[in-house]
Design an enzyme around this catalytic site. Structure first.
Site, PDB file in Angstrom:
ATOM      1  N   ASN A  84       0.326   3.901 -11.152  1.00  0.00           N
ATOM      2  CA  ASN A  84      -0.570   2.828 -11.530  1.00  0.00           C
ATOM      3  C   ASN A  84      -1.569   2.579 -10.399  1.00  0.00           C
ATOM      4  O   ASN A  84      -1.669   3.375  -9.467  1.00  0.00           O
ATOM      5  CB  ASN A  84       0.253   1.578 -11.861  1.00  0.00           C
ATOM      6  CG  ASN A  84      -0.420   0.698 -12.893  1.00  0.00           C
ATOM      7  OD1 ASN A  84      -1.597   0.395 -12.781  1.00  0.00           O
ATOM      8  ND2 ASN A  84       0.338   0.275 -13.891  1.00  0.00           N
ATOM      9  N   HIS A 114       5.452   5.773  14.886  1.00  0.00           N
ATOM     10  CA  HIS A 114       4.856   5.682  16.216  1.00  0.00           C
ATOM     11  C   HIS A 114       5.962   5.364  17.209  1.00  0.00           C
ATOM     12  O   HIS A 114       6.930   4.672  16.871  1.00  0.00           O
ATOM     13  CB  HIS A 114       3.778   4.598  16.253  1.00  0.00           C
ATOM     14  CG  HIS A 114       2.654   4.851  15.309  1.00  0.00           C
ATOM     15  ND1 HIS A 114       1.580   5.629  15.648  1.00  0.00           N
ATOM     16  CD2 HIS A 114       2.448   4.469  14.026  1.00  0.00           C
ATOM     17  CE1 HIS A 114       0.746   5.694  14.622  1.00  0.00           C
ATOM     18  NE2 HIS A 114       1.259   5.001  13.626  1.00  0.00           N
ATOM     19  N   ALA A 156       9.485   5.843   6.467  1.00  0.00           N
ATOM     20  CA  ALA A 156      10.521   6.386   7.339  1.00  0.00           C
ATOM     21  C   ALA A 156      11.190   5.313   8.176  1.00  0.00           C
ATOM     22  O   ALA A 156      12.311   5.508   8.627  1.00  0.00           O
ATOM     23  CB  ALA A 156       9.908   7.445   8.247  1.00  0.00           C
TER      24      ALA A 156
END
Length: 192
Positions: A84, A114, A156
């Site tokens: 969507n 990071h 992650a």
């Protein structure tokens, strides 16, 4: 493919400022913009953009748009993928999405990470004399027949932080499996 790009895809530290990655991301950003200027009636143009943006995709991919894609070439979309409004794909590591996956509005897949320590995370002078940062990532894999509702973020480092078993219902932040999906979840009087 450059060694830096191979490191990125393997989840190892890499420099996001290389010429190769710049070319890849510039193309993906341009194709995202071009896709966002189309409508559902522009089927042939949309298909051509999807083919170029996602070289590894299955049959019947539908993206409502707008979309924002970091590279595209590192994302595999399975058969009958539906997204969507406002799909975001940050594919510094591979994103693999199975068949018959549906995404509600504002779904994000984010593989970048990071360093946590500021001295490792901050932009700084690198050995080659250029100012840049170092990043890394982790891949995302979504199995078949999954539905990601509105505003789901798969990344992650937070929200969905680990594999979710097949046929499971996972909710919350971070996502936790609360039960198996069973025949009891079947919708009665389903018209299709």
């Amino acid at each position: 493919m450059e060694e830096n790009t191979k490191n990125m895809l393997a989840g190892k530290p890499y420099r996001p400022d290389t010429e190769e990655l710049g070319r890849f991301s510039s193309l993906a950003h341009r194709l995202s913009r071009d896709y966002n200027l189309t409508t559902d009636e522009d089927r042939l143009e949309r298909k051509a953009i999807i083919d170029r943006l996602f070289p590894d995709h299955g049959e019947s991919v539908y993206l409502q748009g707008p979309i924002e894609v970091d590279y595209g070439r590192f994302t595999k979309l399975g058969n009958h993928f539906y997204a969507n409004f406002n799909l975001t794909l940050l594919d510094t590591c591979p994103i693999t999405i199975g068949d018959n996956v549906m995404c509600g509005p504002n779904v994000t897949f984010a593989t970048p990470l990071h360093p946590l320590l500021p001295e490792q995370r901050n932009i700084r002078m690198q050995a080659d004399g250029k100012v840049a940062d170092i990043e890394y990532g982790a891949p995302i894999s979504v199995g078949n027949n999954c539905w990601l509702a509105s505003n789901v973020t798969v990344c992650a480092g937070a929200v969905v932080t680990h594999d979710i078993p097949d046929n499971s219902l996972a909710v919350g932040v971070p996502a936790k499996v609360i039960r198996k999906i069973t025949e009891k979840d079947h919708l009665d009087n389903y018209p299709y």
